[in-house]
Design a protein around this motif. Structure first.
Motif, PDB file in Angstrom:
ATOM      1  N   HIS A 112      36.447  38.618  26.563  1.00  0.00           N
ATOM      2  CA  HIS A 112      36.909  37.033  27.235  1.00  0.00           C
ATOM      3  C   HIS A 112      38.163  36.821  26.672  1.00  0.00           C
ATOM      4  O   HIS A 112      37.984  36.353  25.412  1.00  0.00           O
ATOM      5  N   VAL A 113      39.320  37.276  27.080  1.00  0.00           N
ATOM      6  CA  VAL A 113      40.519  36.681  26.541  1.00  0.00           C
ATOM      7  C   VAL A 113      40.889  35.170  26.819  1.00  0.00           C
ATOM      8  O   VAL A 113      41.020  34.641  28.160  1.00  0.00           O
ATOM      9  N   LEU A 114      40.931  34.210  25.842  1.00  0.00           N
ATOM     10  CA  LEU A 114      41.025  32.821  25.923  1.00  0.00           C
ATOM     11  C   LEU A 114      42.656  32.461  26.522  1.00  0.00           C
ATOM     12  O   LEU A 114      42.848  31.557  27.214  1.00  0.00           O
ATOM     13  N   GLY A 115      43.413  33.476  26.078  1.00  0.00           N
ATOM     14  CA  GLY A 115      44.765  33.030  26.169  1.00  0.00           C
ATOM     15  C   GLY A 115      45.394  32.082  25.091  1.00  0.00           C
ATOM     16  O   GLY A 115      46.646  31.454  25.400  1.00  0.00           O
ATOM     17  N   GLY A 116      44.913  31.916  24.067  1.00  0.00           N
ATOM     18  CA  GLY A 116      45.173  31.203  23.013  1.00  0.00           C
ATOM     19  C   GLY A 116      43.986  30.385  22.311  1.00  0.00           C
ATOM     20  O   GLY A 116      42.852  30.598  22.546  1.00  0.00           O
ATOM     21  N   VAL A 117      44.050  29.355  21.576  1.00  0.00           N
ATOM     22  CA  VAL A 117      43.264  28.693  20.925  1.00  0.00           C
ATOM     23  C   VAL A 117      43.630  27.026  21.020  1.00  0.00           C
ATOM     24  O   VAL A 117      44.841  26.667  21.108  1.00  0.00           O
ATOM     25  N   ILE A 118      42.777  26.351  20.770  1.00  0.00           N
ATOM     26  CA  ILE A 118      42.765  24.778  21.049  1.00  0.00           C
ATOM     27  C   ILE A 118      43.792  24.340  19.783  1.00  0.00           C
ATOM     28  O   ILE A 118      43.373  24.633  18.684  1.00  0.00           O
ATOM     29  N   SER A 119      44.770  23.817  19.974  1.00  0.00           N
ATOM     30  CA  SER A 119      45.697  23.299  19.198  1.00  0.00           C
ATOM     31  C   SER A 119      46.435  22.079  19.184  1.00  0.00           C
ATOM     32  O   SER A 119      47.474  22.301  20.010  1.00  0.00           O
ATOM     33  N   PRO A 120      45.953  20.811  19.102  1.00  0.00           N
ATOM     34  CA  PRO A 120      46.759  19.525  19.703  1.00  0.00           C
ATOM     35  C   PRO A 120      48.001  19.544  19.204  1.00  0.00           C
ATOM     36  O   PRO A 120      48.675  18.824  19.732  1.00  0.00           O
ATOM     37  N   LEU A 121      48.181  19.804  17.874  1.00  0.00           N
ATOM     38  CA  LEU A 121      49.843  19.569  17.428  1.00  0.00           C
ATOM     39  C   LEU A 121      50.533  20.548  18.330  1.00  0.00           C
ATOM     40  O   LEU A 121      51.789  20.267  18.196  1.00  0.00           O
ATOM     41  N   ASP A 122      50.282  21.534  18.598  1.00  0.00           N
ATOM     42  CA  ASP A 122      51.012  22.367  19.740  1.00  0.00           C
ATOM     43  C   ASP A 122      51.063  22.018  20.975  1.00  0.00           C
ATOM     44  O   ASP A 122      51.455  22.675  21.824  1.00  0.00           O
ATOM     45  N   GLY A 123      50.160  21.066  21.304  1.00  0.00           N
ATOM     46  CA  GLY A 123      50.269  20.670  22.921  1.00  0.00           C
ATOM     47  C   GLY A 123      49.352  21.457  23.530  1.00  0.00           C
ATOM     48  O   GLY A 123      49.280  21.700  25.057  1.00  0.00           O
ATOM     49  N   VAL A 124      48.382  22.184  22.916  1.00  0.00           N
ATOM     50  CA  VAL A 124      47.653  23.088  23.841  1.00  0.00           C
ATOM     51  C   VAL A 124      45.963  22.780  23.761  1.00  0.00           C
ATOM     52  O   VAL A 124      45.337  22.527  22.749  1.00  0.00           O
ATOM     53  N   GLY A 125      45.572  22.254  24.975  1.00  0.00           N
ATOM     54  CA  GLY A 125      44.356  21.878  24.940  1.00  0.00           C
ATOM     55  C   GLY A 125      43.256  22.689  25.767  1.00  0.00           C
ATOM     56  O   GLY A 125      43.670  24.006  26.166  1.00  0.00           O
ATOM     57  N   PRO A 126      42.001  22.408  25.769  1.00  0.00           N
ATOM     58  CA  PRO A 126      41.019  23.092  26.548  1.00  0.00           C
ATOM     59  C   PRO A 126      41.658  23.541  27.953  1.00  0.00           C
ATOM     60  O   PRO A 126      41.237  24.774  28.257  1.00  0.00           O
ATOM     61  N   ASP A 127      41.958  22.786  28.633  1.00  0.00           N
ATOM     62  CA  ASP A 127      42.436  22.902  29.963  1.00  0.00           C
ATOM     63  C   ASP A 127      43.477  24.056  30.210  1.00  0.00           C
ATOM     64  O   ASP A 127      43.829  24.572  31.225  1.00  0.00           O
ATOM     65  N   GLN A 128      44.159  24.144  29.204  1.00  0.00           N
ATOM     66  CA  GLN A 128      45.345  25.320  29.378  1.00  0.00           C
ATOM     67  C   GLN A 128      45.019  26.525  29.068  1.00  0.00           C
ATOM     68  O   GLN A 128      45.435  27.635  28.962  1.00  0.00           O
ATOM     69  N   LEU A 129      43.604  26.738  28.740  1.00  0.00           N
ATOM     70  CA  LEU A 129      42.854  28.047  28.259  1.00  0.00           C
ATOM     71  C   LEU A 129      41.959  28.510  29.260  1.00  0.00           C
ATOM     72  O   LEU A 129      41.372  27.652  30.076  1.00  0.00           O
ATOM     73  N   ASN A 130      41.564  29.693  28.995  1.00  0.00           N
ATOM     74  CA  ASN A 130      40.431  30.201  30.057  1.00  0.00           C
ATOM     75  C   ASN A 130      39.016  29.908  29.574  1.00  0.00           C
ATOM     76  O   ASN A 130      38.135  30.928  29.748  1.00  0.00           O
ATOM     77  N   ILE A 131      38.788  28.796  29.081  1.00  0.00           N
ATOM     78  CA  ILE A 131      37.382  28.386  28.854  1.00  0.00           C
ATOM     79  C   ILE A 131      36.568  27.767  29.690  1.00  0.00           C
ATOM     80  O   ILE A 131      35.294  28.298  29.840  1.00  0.00           O
TER      81      ILE A 131
END
Length: 210
Positions: A112-131
């Protein structure tokens, strides 16, 4: 005194081609020029086939509707392979990690490819991934084991912790690859032997994320 050296090319067409190749990661202007000059030595039909192959790849390639791996169809070759353990899912950050793990020949489950990891400093939250798709998949397919194969760093650990909390109500064993990979390292750059041993010696996630 700063000395600026700008590459002088005899053709605007050549210069444009070099500029396009130089946009690729790890390709500087000199390497780009060498690649373009190599193409100039080839037959026109060979260069045309090269260009058409790249264009077709970008136009026609798909992402698996089940695991988000790259695919030629709606479902990738790994998800459609009945010889693999489809009830064991390896969670990875990106497609390069799938390729890295597959090269070890030590994992026979699905991905299962998430498309990234959670990284608040980079503006990447759970909703932006395939969680959400992952949690739905675990519940729907009655997954027996979830194997986290995320890079051992703060972002990877945060993502593991978040997903683990989302699936605590599900009867799914949760493990992670052993830390044969140094903390702070990138999974895709690990050598095959280290990665293979990490997969074979995976640990219960409770021992990994405190």
């Amino acid at each position: 005194m700063m000395y600026l050296c700008r590459m002088q090319l005899p053709s605007a067409l050549l210069e444009n081609a070099v500029a396009q190749f130089a946009k690729l990661p790890g390709i500087g202007k000199k390497t780009a020029l060498r690649l373009v000059l190599h193409l100039l030595k080839q037959e026109v039909n060979e260069v045309q086939h090269f260009g058409e192959t790249i264009a077709r790849m970008r136009r026609d390639i798909k992402f698996c509707q089940r695991c988000f791996n790259i695919s030629d169809g709606d479902i990738c070759a790994i998800c459609s392979n009945s010889m693999r353990n489809q009830r064991m899912i390896c969670v990875v950050e990106n497609i390069r990690d799938v390729i890295a793990i597959e090269s070890t020949q030590q994992f026979n489950g699905a991905y299962h490819v998430l498309g990234g990891v959670i990284s608040p400093l980079d503006g990447v939250g759970p909703d932006q991934l395939n969680i959400s798709a992952l949690t739905h998949r675990i519940e729907k397919e009655e997954t027996e084991e979830l194997v986290f194969a995320l890079s051992p760093n703060i972002q990877g650990d945060t993502t593991i912790y978040y997903i683990q909390k989302k699936i605590t109500h599900l009867p799914c064993r949760v493990t992670t690859i052993a830390r044969g990979i140094a903390f702070g390292g990138e999974l895709e750059y690990a050598d095959e032997m280290t990665l293979a041993r990490s997969i074979a010696n995976r640990l219960p996630v409770q021992q990994y994320v405190k």
